[in-house]
Each structure stands twice: as structure tokens, then as C-alpha cells.
Design a protein around this motif. Structure first.
Motif, mmCIF file in Angstrom:
data_model
loop_
_atom_site.group_PDB
_atom_site.id
_atom_site.type_symbol
_atom_site.label_atom_id
_atom_site.label_comp_id
_atom_site.label_asym_id
_atom_site.label_seq_id
_atom_site.Cartn_x
_atom_site.Cartn_y
_atom_site.Cartn_z
ATOM 1 N N PHE A 188 1.476 -8.651 -4.787
ATOM 2 C CA PHE A 188 1.843 -7.334 -4.234
ATOM 3 C C PHE A 188 3.242 -6.950 -4.705
ATOM 4 O O PHE A 188 3.472 -5.835 -5.189
ATOM 5 C CB PHE A 188 1.787 -7.387 -2.704
ATOM 6 N N PHE A 189 4.191 -7.874 -4.572
ATOM 7 C CA PHE A 189 5.578 -7.638 -4.976
ATOM 8 C C PHE A 189 5.667 -7.279 -6.463
ATOM 9 O O PHE A 189 6.341 -6.314 -6.845
ATOM 10 C CB PHE A 189 6.408 -8.897 -4.682
ATOM 11 N N GLN A 190 4.976 -8.052 -7.296
ATOM 12 C CA GLN A 190 5.041 -7.815 -8.739
ATOM 13 C C GLN A 190 4.413 -6.471 -9.124
ATOM 14 O O GLN A 190 4.887 -5.798 -10.049
ATOM 15 C CB GLN A 190 4.363 -8.964 -9.487
ATOM 16 N N ASN A 191 3.374 -6.071 -8.415
ATOM 17 C CA ASN A 191 2.752 -4.768 -8.693
ATOM 18 C C ASN A 191 3.687 -3.622 -8.304
ATOM 19 O O ASN A 191 3.727 -2.596 -8.985
ATOM 20 C CB ASN A 191 1.422 -4.647 -7.943
ATOM 21 N N ASN B 195 10.970 -7.564 4.404
ATOM 22 C CA ASN B 195 11.381 -7.148 5.748
ATOM 23 C C ASN B 195 10.409 -6.136 6.355
ATOM 24 O O ASN B 195 9.735 -6.427 7.343
ATOM 25 C CB ASN B 195 12.801 -6.565 5.704
ATOM 26 N N THR B 196 10.303 -4.963 5.735
ATOM 27 C CA THR B 196 9.461 -3.911 6.315
ATOM 28 C C THR B 196 7.978 -4.237 6.186
ATOM 29 O O THR B 196 7.249 -4.321 7.183
ATOM 30 C CB THR B 196 9.764 -2.562 5.640
ATOM 31 N N PHE B 197 7.500 -4.431 4.954
ATOM 32 C CA PHE B 197 6.073 -4.638 4.707
ATOM 33 C C PHE B 197 5.553 -5.892 5.409
ATOM 34 O O PHE B 197 4.584 -5.840 6.174
ATOM 35 C CB PHE B 197 5.817 -4.722 3.201
ATOM 36 N N LEU B 198 6.209 -7.023 5.177
ATOM 37 C CA LEU B 198 5.755 -8.279 5.785
ATOM 38 C C LEU B 198 5.911 -8.236 7.302
ATOM 39 O O LEU B 198 5.087 -8.794 8.032
ATOM 40 C CB LEU B 198 6.538 -9.457 5.194
ATOM 41 N N GLY B 199 6.941 -7.540 7.777
ATOM 42 C CA GLY B 199 7.134 -7.401 9.212
ATOM 43 C C GLY B 199 5.971 -6.687 9.880
ATOM 44 O O GLY B 199 5.497 -7.108 10.936
ATOM 45 N N PRO C 99 -2.881 -1.547 4.856
ATOM 46 C CA PRO C 99 -3.228 -0.158 4.560
ATOM 47 C C PRO C 99 -2.285 0.467 3.532
ATOM 48 O O PRO C 99 -2.587 1.523 2.984
ATOM 49 C CB PRO C 99 -3.078 0.536 5.918
ATOM 50 N N VAL C 100 -1.156 -0.173 3.273
ATOM 51 C CA VAL C 100 -0.190 0.329 2.291
ATOM 52 C C VAL C 100 -0.382 -0.414 0.975
ATOM 53 O O VAL C 100 -0.275 -1.639 0.928
ATOM 54 C CB VAL C 100 1.256 0.151 2.799
ATOM 55 N N THR C 101 -0.668 0.324 -0.091
ATOM 56 C CA THR C 101 -0.893 -0.273 -1.402
ATOM 57 C C THR C 101 0.428 -0.442 -2.147
ATOM 58 O O THR C 101 1.423 0.221 -1.817
ATOM 59 C CB THR C 101 -1.820 0.610 -2.248
ATOM 60 N N PRO C 102 0.455 -1.291 -3.169
ATOM 61 C CA PRO C 102 1.673 -1.409 -3.993
ATOM 62 C C PRO C 102 2.082 -0.074 -4.597
ATOM 63 O O PRO C 102 3.277 0.239 -4.663
ATOM 64 C CB PRO C 102 1.259 -2.417 -5.076
ATOM 65 N N SER C 103 1.109 0.730 -5.027
ATOM 66 C CA SER C 103 1.421 2.038 -5.628
ATOM 67 C C SER C 103 2.105 2.961 -4.626
ATOM 68 O O SER C 103 3.056 3.675 -4.972
ATOM 69 C CB SER C 103 0.145 2.698 -6.147
ATOM 70 N N ALA C 104 1.616 2.946 -3.378
ATOM 71 C CA ALA C 104 2.209 3.806 -2.342
ATOM 72 C C ALA C 104 3.638 3.380 -2.046
ATOM 73 O O ALA C 104 4.537 4.225 -1.918
ATOM 74 C CB ALA C 104 1.361 3.763 -1.079
ATOM 75 N N ALA D 15 5.621 1.761 -4.063
ATOM 76 C CA ALA D 15 6.418 2.062 -5.260
ATOM 77 C C ALA D 15 6.833 3.535 -5.271
ATOM 78 O O ALA D 15 7.987 3.865 -5.581
ATOM 79 C CB ALA D 15 5.616 1.720 -6.517
ATOM 80 N N GLU D 16 5.912 4.419 -4.924
ATOM 81 C CA GLU D 16 6.229 5.854 -4.882
ATOM 82 C C GLU D 16 7.276 6.139 -3.814
ATOM 83 O O GLU D 16 8.207 6.936 -4.028
ATOM 84 C CB GLU D 16 4.960 6.669 -4.603
ATOM 85 N N LEU D 17 7.148 5.493 -2.663
ATOM 86 C CA LEU D 17 8.112 5.679 -1.581
ATOM 87 C C LEU D 17 9.502 5.230 -2.025
ATOM 88 O O LEU D 17 10.501 5.921 -1.778
ATOM 89 C CB LEU D 17 7.665 4.883 -0.355
ATOM 90 N N LEU D 18 9.575 4.091 -2.700
ATOM 91 C CA LEU D 18 10.865 3.581 -3.161
ATOM 92 C C LEU D 18 11.471 4.477 -4.237
ATOM 93 O O LEU D 18 12.695 4.606 -4.327
ATOM 94 C CB LEU D 18 10.707 2.145 -3.680
#
Length: 343
Positions: free
Chosen positions: A193-196, A214-218, A231-236, A238-241
Motif C-alpha cells: 500500500f505504502f509503495q503504491n 499514523n492516519t491510515f493505520l490508525g 475503503p481508502v485506496t492508494p490512489s485516493a 496519493a491524490e489527497l497528499l
């Protein structure tokens, strides 16, 4: 399916060390494709041999706790058994060479059967299995058929990246802390997930690491979900960041967007930002007016600042951010307030 038994040296001192060793073995088996090593499904089980002794004395009589099916229970069983044996010896009792089981509900080990001497451990060759002889490149017999021998050097060359190497690479490549690399590997699917996310975002690796760990794993831990169930994909993410990195939204707004993404409504971060009007305020004039109004409405806070209490400015910053629904850049708010105070 063949059964592989790995026997470790008696050099572990507590349940936590044993749990760490087994988890590392589990990661290695998964990396090699040897096994999924899922303990809950019986693909990996642990027998723990435990004894206690005073420093400098020979190893004590051991007990064996059989068939442990989780790393957490392994640690608990060993720590319980260590303390049980110490208490037994200190009270004048003796330790029996026996097999025990761990009762996970009671949190204790219970006797199953005596070892009855070493006759339980008689071994005999399996007549249908030929001996397995290992060679390296220097000891390979001349003229040996490569199909008939096991060349460990050749096997080593085909090995994938092992967990210890992966952790070292993550630290060097992304500048993350070693403990963060352990977390990424220990949670199933989290490294992928992190690498994607890294592949799809312009954000710095440290920012990605922080959000994933912190956020995702939390959120995953809070709702007891696996990475694959997120429910949150790596692409989503990435776009947020990217929105955060381009200063389109503030950190507070980014967290609000993440909460919306978690609701599984199928919207992209960009759509959420647009619908909820979470973009950062770009009208500096309007922000200056708001800061001025807030200072007039809270003269006591302004007085505290002028008396030399620098922390009081945080109160004004918080009030302005609240008034803008976290759409204003805190750094810009602070800059405007400091400028007005100095004048």
C-alpha cells in the motif's frame, strides 16, 4: 504438503523475543513463497520449550508448550511458564519434563502428559526418502548432475529480497526510522500500500510515511480492518497528499477529506474538496480583515501578547481557523497577526 520443522537454539530469554523471532520467520517464509504462514489457519504452529536457571548454572529442566497458534499467545504462554517455573522452584518444588498446553482464556499453561524419558524421541530413517545432501559452489562434486544435487549458492542467487534487506532499503531510500520500516512489514499488505502511494504522489516520502502509519493505520486499527479491507485506496490517498502538497488544502482539511473517503461513498478527494469548499483561502485581504476583527473581539488576548506571552497568539490563530472552517493557512494567519501586532 511437506512439513518443515525449524528448531531454534536456546538463546531467547522472554516471550517478546520469541514472538519477534517467530514473526521474522513468518515474514521470511512469506517472502520466499514457502508458505503463507497463517497461524490461524494452521499453516504455522509453534512449540515452545521453556526452562529457567540461575546465571552460570546449567539449563534447567524444560517443559514444552505445544501447538501455539498465534504470536500473541506464544509470548503470553512463555512469560507465564517462566514465572510459573520460578515460583515452583522458589517454593521448594521441582519442574517436571512434561508437555503442557496454553489455555488462552485463563492465560495459563496446563499439564497434558509427562515426557516419560527419552524413549518418546527415538528417530528412525524414512526408507522412502533419500538423504538430502547440500553443497556450495566450492564443494560441488566434479561431474555432478545439477539436477541431482542441491547447490546452496545457486539457490541464494535466486532468493527474493528478504525482510531484513527490505527494512534496510526503506530506511536508506526514504529516510524513515527503523521502527517505521518494521511496522510497514509487520502489517500484512501495508508495505505494498505504502509503495503504491509513493508511486502516485508528489508528496515527500516522510509525509507519505506519516499518513500511512499514523492516519491510515490508525483508522484500520480502530475498526479492526485488514489493509485489504480498507475503503481508502492508494490512489485516493496519493491524490489527497498531492492536494496537500500543492497547498490546495490545509492539514486540517486533509484530515476531513480522509474521513469522507473512509465513508465508502465513492468520491475522489478532489470532488470532496470541491463539494465542501475546503480549498485554502487565497484572498489575503479578506483574511487580514478577519484577523483584525478577531483581535478587536478579543482585546484580553492581544493584551497578553503585548505583555510578553507569545503562546497567546495560538488562541487567535485557532479562532481565525475556526471562522474559516480550517480553510486558512495557519502560517499565513500567524504572519498577518504578528504584523498587525508589531504595528
Amino acid at each position: 504438503v511437506g512439513l518443515l520443522e525449524v528448531v531454534l537454539e536456546p538463546d531467547l530469554s522472554c516471550g517478546e523475543e520469541a514472538a519477534t523471532a517467530v514473526r521474522e520467520l513468518q515474514l521470511i517464509l512469506q517472502a520466499l513463497g514457502t508458505s503463507q504462514a497463517n497461524m490461524a489457519e494452521g499453516q504455522l504452529r509453534v512449540d515452545a520449550n521453556i526452562s529457567v536457571h540461575h546465571p552460570g548454572e546449567p539449563l534447567g529442566v524444560r517443559t514444552e508448550v505445544k501447538n501455539l497458534n498465534s504470536i500473541r499467545f506464544l509470548a503470553k504462554a512463555i512469560d507465564y511458564e517462566i514465572q510459573r517455573q520460578i515460583n515452583e522452584l522458589e517454593n521448594g518444588g521441582e519442574i517436571l519434563n512434561e508437555t503442557r498446553s496454553f489455555h488462552y482464556q485463563l492465560g495459563c499453561t496446563m499439564s497434558m502428559r509427562d515426557k516419560e524419558g527419552k524413549q518418546d524421541y527415538r528417530f528412525m530413517p524414512e526408507p522412502n526418502l533419500p538423504p538430502l545432501v547440500l553443497y556450495d559452489a566450492t564443494s560441488l562434486p566434479a561431474g555432478a548432475d545439477p539436477q541431482q544435487v542441491i547447490n546452496i549458492d545457486q539457490i541464494r542467487e535466486t532468493l527474493p529480497e528478504l525482510p531484513s534487506v527490505t527494512r534496510e532499503r526503506l530506511v536508506q531510500q526514504y529516510g524513515m526510522l527503523l521502527e517505521h520500516s518494521f511496522t510497514l512489514l509487520n502489517e500484512v499488505g501495508l508495505l505494498e500500500f505504502f509503495q503504491n502511494v509513493i508511486k502516485e504522489t508528489r508528496a515527500e516520502p516522510k509525509k507519505v510515511t506519516s499518513w500511512v502509519l499514523n492516519t491510515f493505520l490508525g483508522y484500520l486499527k480502530q475498526q479492526n480492518l485488514a489493509v485489504s479491507e480498507s475503503p481508502v485506496t492508494p490512489s485516493a490517498l496519493a491524490e489527497l497528499l498531492d492536494l496537500l502538497d500543492s497547498r490546495t488544502i490545509s492539514s486540517a482539511a486533509a484530515k476531513q477529506v480522509f474521513e469522507e473517503l473512509w465513508k465508502r461513498e465513492g468520491k475522489t478527494p478532489g470532488q470532496i474538496v470541491s463539494e465542501k469548499q475546503l480549498e485554502l483561502m487565497e484572498d489575503r485581504g479578506a483574511l487580514e480583515q478577519l484577523c483584525h476583527s478577531m483581535m478587536e473581539a478579543h482585546p484580553q488576548v492581544v493584551m497578553d501578547l503585548k505583555k510578553g506571552n507569545p503562546r497567546a497568539i495560538n488562541k487567535l490563530i485557532g479562532l481565525v481557523r475556526k471562522a474559516t472552517q480550517s480553510r486558512a493557512d495557519p502560517a499565513m494567519i500567524k504572519e498577518i497577526l504578528e504584523k498587525k501586532l508589531s504595528s
